[in-house]
Design a protein around this motif. Sequence first.
Motif, PDB file in Angstrom:
ATOM      1  N   MET A   1      11.188  -9.324   4.513  1.00 55.19           N
ATOM      2  CA  MET A   1      10.881  -8.505   3.345  1.00 55.19           C
ATOM      3  C   MET A   1      10.601  -7.073   3.790  1.00 55.19           C
ATOM      4  O   MET A   1      10.005  -6.828   4.821  1.00 55.19           O
ATOM      5  N   GLN A   2      11.014  -6.135   2.966  1.00 58.67           N
ATOM      6  CA  GLN A   2      10.824  -4.721   3.234  1.00 58.67           C
ATOM      7  C   GLN A   2       9.334  -4.359   3.140  1.00 58.67           C
ATOM      8  O   GLN A   2       8.620  -4.837   2.269  1.00 58.67           O
ATOM      9  N   THR A   3       8.878  -3.522   4.064  1.00 61.60           N
ATOM     10  CA  THR A   3       7.503  -3.032   4.002  1.00 61.60           C
ATOM     11  C   THR A   3       7.429  -1.989   2.905  1.00 61.60           C
ATOM     12  O   THR A   3       8.186  -1.017   2.908  1.00 61.60           O
ATOM     13  N   ILE A   4       6.520  -2.197   1.940  1.00 60.10           N
ATOM     14  CA  ILE A   4       6.415  -1.273   0.827  1.00 60.10           C
ATOM     15  C   ILE A   4       5.095  -0.519   0.882  1.00 60.10           C
ATOM     16  O   ILE A   4       4.071  -1.064   1.260  1.00 60.10           O
ATOM     17  N   ARG A   5       5.155   0.741   0.528  1.00 59.28           N
ATOM     18  CA  ARG A   5       3.963   1.551   0.364  1.00 59.28           C
ATOM     19  C   ARG A   5       4.147   2.338  -0.933  1.00 59.28           C
ATOM     20  O   ARG A   5       4.984   3.230  -1.010  1.00 59.28           O
ATOM     21  N   TRP A   6       3.366   1.937  -1.955  1.00 59.16           N
ATOM     22  CA  TRP A   6       3.462   2.516  -3.291  1.00 59.16           C
ATOM     23  C   TRP A   6       2.105   3.027  -3.749  1.00 59.16           C
ATOM     24  O   TRP A   6       1.079   2.424  -3.447  1.00 59.16           O
ATOM     25  N   VAL A   7       2.139   4.081  -4.527  1.00 63.09           N
ATOM     26  CA  VAL A   7       0.983   4.523  -5.306  1.00 63.09           C
ATOM     27  C   VAL A   7       1.351   4.304  -6.766  1.00 63.09           C
ATOM     28  O   VAL A   7       2.397   4.771  -7.230  1.00 63.09           O
ATOM     29  N   ILE A  78       1.292  -1.380   1.577  1.00 60.69           N
ATOM     30  CA  ILE A  78       0.054  -1.122   0.856  1.00 60.69           C
ATOM     31  C   ILE A  78       0.416  -0.668  -0.555  1.00 60.69           C
ATOM     32  O   ILE A  78       1.469  -0.050  -0.761  1.00 60.69           O
ATOM     33  N   VAL A  79      -0.440  -0.988  -1.498  1.00 60.99           N
ATOM     34  CA  VAL A  79      -0.331  -0.468  -2.860  1.00 60.99           C
ATOM     35  C   VAL A  79      -1.685   0.133  -3.206  1.00 60.99           C
ATOM     36  O   VAL A  79      -2.727  -0.498  -2.995  1.00 60.99           O
ATOM     37  N   ILE A  80      -1.657   1.358  -3.718  1.00 61.57           N
ATOM     38  CA  ILE A  80      -2.881   2.075  -4.071  1.00 61.57           C
ATOM     39  C   ILE A  80      -2.794   2.519  -5.523  1.00 61.57           C
ATOM     40  O   ILE A  80      -1.758   3.018  -5.958  1.00 61.57           O
ATOM     41  N   SER A  81      -3.890   2.344  -6.252  1.00 56.47           N
ATOM     42  CA  SER A  81      -3.980   2.949  -7.582  1.00 56.47           C
ATOM     43  C   SER A  81      -4.651   4.310  -7.416  1.00 56.47           C
ATOM     44  O   SER A  81      -5.712   4.425  -6.806  1.00 56.47           O
TER      45      SER A  81
END
Length: 166
Positions: A1-7, A78-81
């Motif tokens: 799976m692709q490493t995701i980093r989203w805000v 990582i996912v950040i709000s």
Amino acid sequence: MQTIRWVVMGVSGCGKSTVGQALAAANGVPFIEGDQYHPPANVAKMSAGVALTDEDRADWLLALQAQIRAARSRGEGIVISCSSLKRRYRNLLRQGDPLLRFAHLSGPQQVIAARMQSRVGHYMPTSLLDSQFRDLEPLQDDEAGITLDIATPPDDLVAQITRAQQ
């Protein structure tokens, strides 16, 4: 799976935490609630109905940038709000990871105000929504990310974000 980093970004009450938690869970990565990184002085100002300034937000954004940079250096997702209302704020966060993506949850102010009024135990008063919309600089075409309609159910928003990351 692709490493995701989203805000997951947008004004207060748009659903950042709900969608961010679901996106992180769907991808098996940590979720960071950006509001938890506000210093007590910021929370006190917002609780009193006083809008934050760029100066007020500076240390908060740098703390979130550090979390993004650390995840990138570990090769983790990582996912950040984070409201990320202005492009300069997003640019600051991108300094932690140039490939960082943003999911902007967008909707009518009246709908968001109604959501905020139904929340229990959150310090952000609806009186600050005007200032948030005034400060909001939507994602531009040259910014990595996607703008989504908050009228869409959260699971469908997560699916749209997931498709955008592929």
